[in-house]
Motif scaffolding. Sequence first.
Motif, mmCIF file in Angstrom:
data_model
loop_
_atom_site.group_PDB
_atom_site.id
_atom_site.type_symbol
_atom_site.label_atom_id
_atom_site.label_comp_id
_atom_site.label_asym_id
_atom_site.label_seq_id
_atom_site.Cartn_x
_atom_site.Cartn_y
_atom_site.Cartn_z
ATOM 1 N N ASP A 360 0.859 -1.173 -0.142
ATOM 2 C CA ASP A 360 -0.023 0.065 0.069
ATOM 3 C C ASP A 360 0.692 1.313 0.155
ATOM 4 O O ASP A 360 1.522 1.322 0.805
ATOM 5 C CB ASP A 360 -1.055 -0.115 1.195
ATOM 6 C CG ASP A 360 -1.654 1.432 1.508
ATOM 7 O OD1 ASP A 360 -2.172 1.787 0.221
ATOM 8 O OD2 ASP A 360 -2.157 1.475 2.452
ATOM 9 N N GLU A 361 0.664 2.167 -1.006
ATOM 10 C CA GLU A 361 1.235 3.421 -1.164
ATOM 11 C C GLU A 361 0.119 4.357 -1.696
ATOM 12 O O GLU A 361 0.619 5.356 -2.306
ATOM 13 C CB GLU A 361 2.527 3.318 -1.993
ATOM 14 C CG GLU A 361 3.472 4.749 -1.664
ATOM 15 C CD GLU A 361 4.575 4.594 -2.477
ATOM 16 O OE1 GLU A 361 5.516 5.155 -2.237
ATOM 17 O OE2 GLU A 361 4.789 3.784 -3.638
ATOM 18 N N SER A 362 -0.880 4.378 -1.199
ATOM 19 C CA SER A 362 -2.045 5.199 -1.583
ATOM 20 C C SER A 362 -2.263 5.958 -0.678
ATOM 21 O O SER A 362 -3.495 5.949 0.132
ATOM 22 C CB SER A 362 -3.438 4.038 -2.050
ATOM 23 O OG SER A 362 -3.754 3.482 -0.892
ATOM 24 N N ASN A 384 4.473 1.522 3.329
ATOM 25 C CA ASN A 384 5.757 2.458 3.441
ATOM 26 C C ASN A 384 6.174 3.165 4.992
ATOM 27 O O ASN A 384 5.246 3.960 5.221
ATOM 28 C CB ASN A 384 5.543 3.790 2.407
ATOM 29 C CG ASN A 384 6.832 4.491 2.131
ATOM 30 O OD1 ASN A 384 7.751 4.251 2.846
ATOM 31 N ND2 ASN A 384 6.835 5.068 0.926
ATOM 32 N N SER A 392 6.328 1.221 -3.614
ATOM 33 C CA SER A 392 5.344 0.075 -3.881
ATOM 34 C C SER A 392 5.484 -0.849 -4.999
ATOM 35 O O SER A 392 5.486 -2.116 -4.909
ATOM 36 C CB SER A 392 3.941 0.523 -3.724
ATOM 37 O OG SER A 392 3.696 1.529 -4.670
ATOM 38 N N THR A 410 -1.098 -4.354 -5.619
ATOM 39 C CA THR A 410 -0.119 -3.023 -5.358
ATOM 40 C C THR A 410 -1.161 -1.932 -5.384
ATOM 41 O O THR A 410 -1.688 -1.806 -6.748
ATOM 42 C CB THR A 410 1.002 -2.877 -6.075
ATOM 43 O OG1 THR A 410 1.714 -4.101 -6.064
ATOM 44 C CG2 THR A 410 1.990 -1.796 -5.914
ATOM 45 N N THR A 412 -1.400 2.237 -5.194
ATOM 46 C CA THR A 412 -0.333 3.381 -5.439
ATOM 47 C C THR A 412 -1.131 4.614 -6.174
ATOM 48 O O THR A 412 -1.898 4.230 -7.035
ATOM 49 C CB THR A 412 0.947 3.131 -5.849
ATOM 50 O OG1 THR A 412 1.679 4.220 -5.820
ATOM 51 C CG2 THR A 412 0.764 2.752 -7.256
ATOM 52 N N SER A 416 3.527 8.789 -6.870
ATOM 53 C CA SER A 416 4.273 7.849 -6.234
ATOM 54 C C SER A 416 4.766 6.792 -7.269
ATOM 55 O O SER A 416 6.062 6.529 -7.377
ATOM 56 C CB SER A 416 3.653 7.136 -5.243
ATOM 57 O OG SER A 416 3.383 7.787 -4.122
ATOM 58 N N ALA A 417 3.895 6.477 -8.169
ATOM 59 C CA ALA A 417 4.285 5.246 -9.197
ATOM 60 C C ALA A 417 5.520 5.850 -10.082
ATOM 61 O O ALA A 417 6.179 4.955 -10.737
ATOM 62 C CB ALA A 417 3.049 4.819 -9.844
#
Length: 516
Positions: A360-362, A384, A392, A410, A412, A416-417
């Motif tokens: 998770d990077e959302s 993170n 991520s 994943t 995101t 970030s991506a």
Amino acid sequence: MSEMNGAESLVHSLIESGVEVCFTNPGTSEMHFVAALDHIPGLRSILVLFEGVATGAADGYWRMARKPASTLLHLGPGLANGISNLHNAKKAGSGVVNIVGEHASTHIELDAPLTADIEGLARPVSHWVHTSTSATDVGADAARAVHAASTVPGQIATLVLPSDTAWTLGGAIGPTLPTPDLETCDSEVLDQAAAALAGPDTLLLLGGQALTEEALLLAGKIAAHTGCALLSEWSNARMERGAGRVPVGRVPYPIDLAVERLSQFKRIVLVGARAPIGFFAYPGKPAVLTNPDAEITALAGADRDLQSVLQSLCARVGAQNARAHVAEPLTRFEVTGPATPETIATVIGQTIPHNAIVVDESITTGRAFHPATLGAAPHTWLNNCGGSIGYSLSAAIGAAVACPDRPVLTLTGDGSALYMPQALWTMARENLNITVVIFANRTYEILRGELTNVGVQNPGPRAVDMLTLQNPHVDWVAQANSMGVPGCTVETAEDLEAEMLRTQEVPGPHLIEVLL
């Protein structure tokens, strides 16, 4: 074996110490290591297109395998490219063995273009740094590096390999070093913690290995018996979640919500967690998020045997026979309408595959995900922990390599991506079972909120333009396809659910762009 060069002894020593995977982005100085990987079986080599992907993948690998992978990085600039995800790995307590190539010792004094202070670059993101000085030392140095990386909760070990130590004969396999037994907690502090946990105005705050399924069950028994609340840190390296498991909320990320949530607790016991602080400083707002009068008991840090600590605490408060509350399975229902944080959260909760690993990077869109997924199918959730964005996609690679029998999801944001899109290529090359969901609001949305938090109420067009991913917008489907990953774009909750379910039936990597 007497004719081994240093690079060959390095590979043999890594294997003997239990390292099975090396995420590589090699250059000229590492060619003898590449040659050794080619003819010595037992160490899987996975090519990445950017060193930050290598270090992030090693982070994800440790979190799921609980043993270190190796990276292969090219000189100082290669290490520098990997530092952001080494920062994240260090904050997560992940064990990583970095092998960084260096010029031959006779060449360094010439100050060639790629000459750099590798040890100086490595130290801020490493617990252990060493440069091999001869071929005869390389094997033993490698064993020491693996030992350092394996030290609980996990450490970053960086071994610098000058090219002449790699090509010179005389290498020897380094002996495997035993990992020390874990300590538990002090009996007197245990008594203090047991006395503190009584009633709804007390909190048991968990982190690290206190978030395994077994440890959470013990924490749940303690909460059921004493009436204390359970929370985890905002960012957790790994948490076991889903139906049938003890649900744990997180300390909120927004500072005002965190202060409000924590203000009610007069006594807080920390197990594997730090006392909560804000991510950033803000004008007129506290940096320490707990009630100023709260009594905080640090029972055990992340370097302790946290399951044993919780067993002892459970016994000390008399909760062995208590019945922990566990999450009930979600009731499925049809979700329709535009893709919003709320509808997306519901869809994800209903479609997480059984035994999935969720990376998770959302940060913005994902704030609604945690409560909406408490009763999802049993799964593992990775966050993170260092705050350096772009972790991520690469961490998902490591998780998928560590657990090839488990699906990886994943989550995101598009901002970030964009830091590590090269990870998509490695996903395709290794045919990893990863579904990448990118929430495309085409802006650095979290920074819009941060402008408000620091007192900028009406940002002008230049400020807004610096936070906008438009003109042009990124075509994620085209980018994924160019790297061998099939992709699609959805705009509604029903289409997202259909694609989430479809990707579970088709092996290999997939990308879903969700337009917000």
